[in-house]
Scaffold this active site. Structure first.
Site, PDB file in Angstrom:
ATOM      1  N   GLU A 169      -3.595   7.511  -4.214  1.00  0.00           N
ATOM      2  CA  GLU A 169      -3.432   6.231  -3.520  1.00  0.00           C
ATOM      3  C   GLU A 169      -3.218   5.095  -4.511  1.00  0.00           C
ATOM      4  OE1 GLU A 169      -6.094   4.591  -0.013  1.00  0.00           O
ATOM      5  OE2 GLU A 169      -6.843   3.834  -1.912  1.00  0.00           O
ATOM      6  N   TYR A 181       0.853  -1.201   0.000  1.00  0.00           N
ATOM      7  CA  TYR A 181       0.000   0.000   0.000  1.00  0.00           C
ATOM      8  C   TYR A 181       0.882   1.243   0.000  1.00  0.00           C
ATOM      9  CZ  TYR A 181      -3.192   3.649   1.522  1.00  0.00           C
ATOM     10  OH  TYR A 181      -3.920   4.810   1.589  1.00  0.00           O
TER      11      TYR A 181
END
Ligand code: GDP
Ligand code: MN
Length: 380
Positions: free
Chosen positions: A191, A101
């Site tokens: 993101e 992530y």
């Protein structure tokens, strides 16, 4: 404004962040045509503004050509978290060796721009943040350096996400590009989840999510076409059309205020006295009574409202116009909750006189109004 994965990936590629190619289809037949041209296997991905599409059946790897049509049909028929799937991204499937992530966002609490990383990517980061907060890594950067970050300074952070030095270097390079993209597009979030390592050891953005600051859209004509009305709050759009600034919150006290600063001060004061605002609403500087009627309608659409606090500091705004708007609203529709009104400034006397003899509560200070509203607002 949120943008879709395929749009975020377009921007990623413009900024040199490796992301698989792909094309968007609105029908199953289009998906078949794209997959045929691209070659199997492909991944078919619902383009909706929510996370967790994978879990909801909105992301499917397809290996057989004759299955593309039925899979695309199924995904296009889905509604994920109340949003209809109108488009799918058809993109080459890659082999995943590792999922990480990585994001960059504005952390208001820290008053900083921060990279967030987690070596266990792919899954919902909010869950990991709850169960293993120690796994969430942060690296703050300043707004001044963000558009031109120094790769060497990012390497220690990237090395915590990737053991392999080459992959860590690729990730650090990606972070430099994410910083530039973040600043140049006035984003509040970029993101990548998952950021993956494929079977050749390449680091690739497999998913992309971005939020753009609405207030900066005026200088991004190139992004206007990215807007998707399905996921916009209709009330907030209607408010904008009417010249009001309206943001829905989750409290019980409806607020009607003139001026953004005063609206924030009003919300703070309500909080201070134990209440919770149901919305931010700035009716603006002018004093068109029609705006007040629209504002009431917006506030009352929220079933959780228990009381409305009107706080007007009349400068250009005339208190008598506001009073007329309030009376017109009361006539037009039944306002089922108490209204507390503080009217001071231009034409204050005239405004108060108009409200005399009605069931409305008038107060002379914000404190008095906030205390009363907080009391009613916390009744169950
Ligand atoms: P999200 O669930 O909305 O975040 O959608 P993602 O794009 O992150 O996809 C969810 C999951 O699907 C990923 O974490 C991967 O495990 C899987 N996935 C997505 N694309 C591919 C692909 O090209 N190949 C493989 N093998 N899996 C994929
Ligand atoms: Mn994802």
């Amino acid at each position: 404004m949120k943008i879709h994965e395929y749009q975020a990936k377009e921007l990623f590629r413009q900024y040199g962040i490796p992301a698989p190619d792909g094309a968007v289809a609105t029908t199953a037949d289009e998906a078949v045509a794209i997959a045929t041209k691209m070659g199997l296997p492909v991944v078919i991905k619902a383009q909706v503004h929510v996370g967790g599409r994978g879990k909801a059946g909105g992301v499917k790897v397809v290996t057989e050509k004759d299955q593309v049509k039925s899979v695309a049909e199924k995904i296009l028929a889905l509604t994920i978290k109340d949003l209809p799937v109108r488009k799918v991204l058809v993109t080459p499937a890659v082999v995943i060796k590792k999922e990480v992530y990585l994001s960059i966002l504005i952390d208001r609490g820290a008053r900083a721009i921060v990279f967030i990383g987690c070596a266990d990517g792919g899954v919902e980061i909010e869950e990991t943040a709850k169960t293993h907060p120690e796994k969430i890594l942060r690296h703050e950067v300043t707004a001044t350096e963000c558009a031109k970050l120094d790769k060497a300074k990012l390497l220690p952070f990237a090395s915590k996400l990737f053991d392999d030095p080459k992959q860590a270097a690729a990730a650090a390079d990606m972070m430099v590009k994410m910083g530039k993209l973040f600043m140049e597009k006035d984003a509040s979030l970029v993101e990548i989840n998952p950021l993956i390592v494929d079977d050749k050891g390449e680091v690739i953005a497999l998913d992309g999510k971005m939020m753009i600051d609405d207030n900066a859209l005026f200088r991004h004509d190139e992004l206007i076409g990215y807007r998707d009305m399905d996921s916009e709050d209709q009330d907030e759009l209607d408010a904008k059309d009417a010249g009001l600034s309206f943001i829905r919150l989750d409290g019980t006290i409806g607020c009607m205020v003139n001026g953004a600063g005063l609206a924030m001060a009003t919300m703070d004061t309500i909080k201070h006295f134990g209440g919770s605002p149901a919305n931010f609403l700035d009716v603006g500087g002018s004093s068109d009574p029609k705006k007040v009627v629209i504002a009431f309608k917006m506030i009352l659409k929220d079933p959780g409202i228990k009381v409305i606090l009107v706080n007007i500091f009349g400068g250009i705004t005339r208190c008598d116009d506001i009073a007329k708007g309030i009376l017109a609203s009361m006539q037009e529709f039944n306002v089922p909750v108490p209204i507390i009104i503080r009217l001071v400034g231009t034409n204050e006397k005239e405004g108060r006189a108009l409200l005399e003899g009605t069931a409305l509560t008038t107060v002379t200070s914000l404190e008095e109004g906030a205390v009363k509203a907080a009391k009613i607002g916390s009744l169950t």
